[in-house]
Design a protein around this motif. Sequence first.
Motif, PDB file in Angstrom:
ATOM      1  N   ASP A 212     -45.395 -11.734 -27.970  1.00 26.89           N
ATOM      2  CA  ASP A 212     -44.976 -11.151 -29.242  1.00 26.89           C
ATOM      3  C   ASP A 212     -44.579  -9.690 -29.023  1.00 26.89           C
ATOM      4  OD1 ASP A 212     -44.368 -11.014 -31.895  1.00 26.89           O
ATOM      5  OD2 ASP A 212     -46.445 -10.968 -32.616  1.00 26.89           O
ATOM      6  N   LEU A 213     -43.581  -9.241 -29.789  1.00 29.43           N
ATOM      7  CA  LEU A 213     -43.011  -7.905 -29.567  1.00 29.43           C
ATOM      8  C   LEU A 213     -43.489  -6.889 -30.595  1.00 29.43           C
ATOM      9  CD1 LEU A 213     -39.343  -8.976 -28.702  1.00 29.43           C
ATOM     10  CD2 LEU A 213     -41.135  -8.242 -27.103  1.00 29.43           C
ATOM     11  N   HIS A 214     -43.612  -5.658 -30.139  1.00 34.15           N
ATOM     12  CA  HIS A 214     -43.888  -4.502 -30.996  1.00 34.15           C
ATOM     13  C   HIS A 214     -42.757  -4.372 -32.015  1.00 34.15           C
ATOM     14  CE1 HIS A 214     -44.939  -0.386 -32.057  1.00 34.15           C
ATOM     15  NE2 HIS A 214     -43.679  -0.051 -31.850  1.00 34.15           N
ATOM     16  N   LYS A 215     -43.111  -4.084 -33.266  1.00 32.51           N
ATOM     17  CA  LYS A 215     -42.087  -3.965 -34.305  1.00 32.51           C
ATOM     18  C   LYS A 215     -42.658  -3.150 -35.459  1.00 32.51           C
ATOM     19  CE  LYS A 215     -41.949  -8.437 -34.510  1.00 32.51           C
ATOM     20  NZ  LYS A 215     -43.049  -8.701 -33.539  1.00 32.51           N
ATOM     21  N   GLU A 306     -40.757  -3.143 -21.752  1.00 38.33           N
ATOM     22  CA  GLU A 306     -41.246  -2.269 -20.685  1.00 38.33           C
ATOM     23  C   GLU A 306     -42.773  -2.373 -20.517  1.00 38.33           C
ATOM     24  OE1 GLU A 306     -39.826  -1.060 -18.342  1.00 38.33           O
ATOM     25  OE2 GLU A 306     -41.345   0.303 -17.535  1.00 38.33           O
ATOM     26  N   SER A 307     -43.506  -2.397 -21.623  1.00 42.73           N
ATOM     27  CA  SER A 307     -44.959  -2.474 -21.472  1.00 42.73           C
ATOM     28  C   SER A 307     -45.366  -3.829 -20.896  1.00 42.73           C
ATOM     29  CB  SER A 307     -45.686  -2.179 -22.799  1.00 42.73           C
ATOM     30  OG  SER A 307     -45.423  -3.163 -23.775  1.00 42.73           O
ATOM     31  N   PHE A 308     -44.601  -4.891 -21.219  1.00 37.22           N
ATOM     32  CA  PHE A 308     -44.931  -6.186 -20.620  1.00 37.22           C
ATOM     33  C   PHE A 308     -44.541  -6.225 -19.144  1.00 37.22           C
ATOM     34  CE2 PHE A 308     -44.097 -10.694 -19.586  1.00 37.22           C
ATOM     35  CZ  PHE A 308     -45.427 -11.091 -19.588  1.00 37.22           C
ATOM     36  N   ARG A 309     -43.402  -5.577 -18.814  1.00 42.27           N
ATOM     37  CA  ARG A 309     -42.986  -5.539 -17.401  1.00 42.27           C
ATOM     38  C   ARG A 309     -44.078  -4.900 -16.541  1.00 42.27           C
ATOM     39  NH1 ARG A 309     -41.654  -2.557 -13.676  1.00 42.27           N
ATOM     40  NH2 ARG A 309     -41.833  -0.659 -14.929  1.00 42.27           N
ATOM     41  N   LYS A 310     -44.710  -3.861 -17.082  1.00 48.79           N
ATOM     42  CA  LYS A 310     -45.766  -3.167 -16.336  1.00 48.79           C
ATOM     43  C   LYS A 310     -46.966  -4.064 -16.101  1.00 48.79           C
ATOM     44  CE  LYS A 310     -44.827   1.663 -17.346  1.00 48.79           C
ATOM     45  NZ  LYS A 310     -44.898   2.545 -18.531  1.00 48.79           N
ATOM     46  N   VAL A 311     -47.376  -4.792 -17.145  1.00 46.38           N
ATOM     47  CA  VAL A 311     -48.518  -5.713 -17.007  1.00 46.38           C
ATOM     48  C   VAL A 311     -48.191  -6.781 -15.961  1.00 46.38           C
ATOM     49  CG1 VAL A 311     -49.724  -7.609 -18.209  1.00 46.38           C
ATOM     50  CG2 VAL A 311     -49.590  -5.345 -19.254  1.00 46.38           C
ATOM     51  N   ALA A 312     -46.978  -7.363 -16.070  1.00 43.72           N
ATOM     52  CA  ALA A 312     -46.584  -8.414 -15.127  1.00 43.72           C
ATOM     53  C   ALA A 312     -46.566  -7.860 -13.702  1.00 43.72           C
ATOM     54  CB  ALA A 312     -45.214  -8.974 -15.512  1.00 43.72           C
ATOM     55  N   ALA A 313     -45.994  -6.648 -13.545  1.00 43.01           N
ATOM     56  CA  ALA A 313     -45.879  -6.046 -12.204  1.00 43.01           C
ATOM     57  C   ALA A 313     -47.260  -5.779 -11.606  1.00 43.01           C
ATOM     58  CB  ALA A 313     -45.067  -4.755 -12.278  1.00 43.01           C
ATOM     59  N   SER A 314     -48.186  -5.296 -12.427  1.00 39.53           N
ATOM     60  CA  SER A 314     -49.537  -5.032 -11.927  1.00 39.53           C
ATOM     61  C   SER A 314     -50.213  -6.312 -11.454  1.00 39.53           C
ATOM     62  CB  SER A 314     -50.413  -4.399 -13.013  1.00 39.53           C
ATOM     63  OG  SER A 314     -49.800  -3.240 -13.506  1.00 39.53           O
ATOM     64  N   ALA A 315     -49.785  -7.448 -12.005  1.00 36.57           N
ATOM     65  CA  ALA A 315     -50.385  -8.734 -11.614  1.00 36.57           C
ATOM     66  C   ALA A 315     -49.611  -9.375 -10.458  1.00 36.57           C
ATOM     67  CB  ALA A 315     -50.421  -9.673 -12.810  1.00 36.57           C
ATOM     68  N   GLY A 316     -48.555  -8.683  -9.964  1.00 33.95           N
ATOM     69  CA  GLY A 316     -47.812  -9.204  -8.813  1.00 33.95           C
ATOM     70  C   GLY A 316     -46.573 -10.008  -9.177  1.00 33.95           C
ATOM     71  N   PHE A 317     -46.137  -9.887 -10.436  1.00 34.53           N
ATOM     72  CA  PHE A 317     -44.970 -10.659 -10.881  1.00 34.53           C
ATOM     73  C   PHE A 317     -43.811  -9.742 -11.230  1.00 34.53           C
ATOM     74  CE2 PHE A 317     -48.472 -13.537 -11.800  1.00 34.53           C
ATOM     75  CZ  PHE A 317     -47.968 -14.761 -11.362  1.00 34.53           C
ATOM     76  N   GLU A 318     -42.590 -10.287 -11.133  1.00 29.49           N
ATOM     77  CA  GLU A 318     -41.471  -9.603 -11.749  1.00 29.49           C
ATOM     78  C   GLU A 318     -40.792 -10.531 -12.745  1.00 29.49           C
ATOM     79  OE1 GLU A 318     -38.302 -10.057  -8.081  1.00 29.49           O
ATOM     80  OE2 GLU A 318     -39.534  -8.244  -8.315  1.00 29.49           O
TER      81      GLU A 318
END
Length: 349
Positions: A212-215, A306-318
């Motif tokens: 779900d997205l920030h809005k 962007e905030s989700f990309r960071k969470v995914a990246a920290s878990a080893g995903f892109e």
Amino acid sequence: MRSRVQRQLEAEREGLPENTLPANFVFTDLHPRARDKRAEILEGLTQEQKFIDPKYFYDARGSALFEQITGLPEYYPTRTERHILQRNARAMAADCGPDCVLVEPGSGSSEKVRLLLGALEPAAYVPMDISADFLERSAIQLAEEYPWLCVHAVCADFASLDNLPPGLPANHYVIFYPGSTLGNMCPADAVEFLRRLGRWLDRDGGILIGIDLHKSTRILEAAYNDAQGITAQFNLNILNHVNKLTDANFDLNCFGHHAFYNEAKQRIEMHLVSKRDQTVKMGDIRIRFSRGETIHTENSYKYTRESFRKVAASAGFEIHSSWCDDQRLFSVHYLGLRGNSGKKDGKRS
Ligand code: AVJ
């Protein structure tokens, strides 16, 4: 009543030919051990900020109320995600690659996956849930509806599962995690959870996840404060469930629903507010509430890309691909393990 899987196992032991199960259906029971619910609930209710884990919303009545929430005009996430899945099923299938094994933790009634199966044509679908009876019924129903699909149901507590059980097809796995369920966890826990899921995957695997997205606060707060008061009933019902599980005596008339967007933490918070000074009994333990004090029952985190990309990246995903609706209310992402091009069998350009 014994389940169809139990009856089949008994028939096999007695050498009877009875087979009422679909040929494309397999059931693996990892016997998730029941946690001590009373102890867990009591621990939450004796903290400085009292809380109850949101998983306790979902007794039979809570599940029915949530079902109702998903159809409310103010509650945009469910219908928007369905629309995104429907509209982009082919592109999602291209990311997942041909003949994947599609694993769905917390599959429930396996409703949303139906929107993808035609386009995806997975080698197998692995619904995974902690409730054996409900899982079995939903999975058999799905297997009967999709005779070409191998349905391998796994009864397990996915939150603590380190590896998928043996006996699944050897093809690459794609994990389907819709519904913004990840939003119930704080970002640090979400990272830990995604990292755990990553351990189920080989290099070609991926995760198809709804977020779900920030809005605007106005839209968000309306979604958790619907005009018909269904979300309020859903929130209060957690106390009914706790009463049943722990022999507590919460009076639902003495608490009120409160949901608001915590802008700084980018999350909806749901609370139950004590309407007066009161003492609630749980067996022989007394829990005191002062007027206005709350029980925190749920967080529902909202992400930007962007905030989700960071969470995914920290878990080893892109993020390989993202899809959303025209109003950018909700998003679905295909995550691949970092350092992987995302190409599957050279079929994608
Ligand atoms: C099922 C956790 C995604 O956070 O929106 C709906 C639950 N709570 N209305 C959400 C919920 C109140 C829902 N999730």
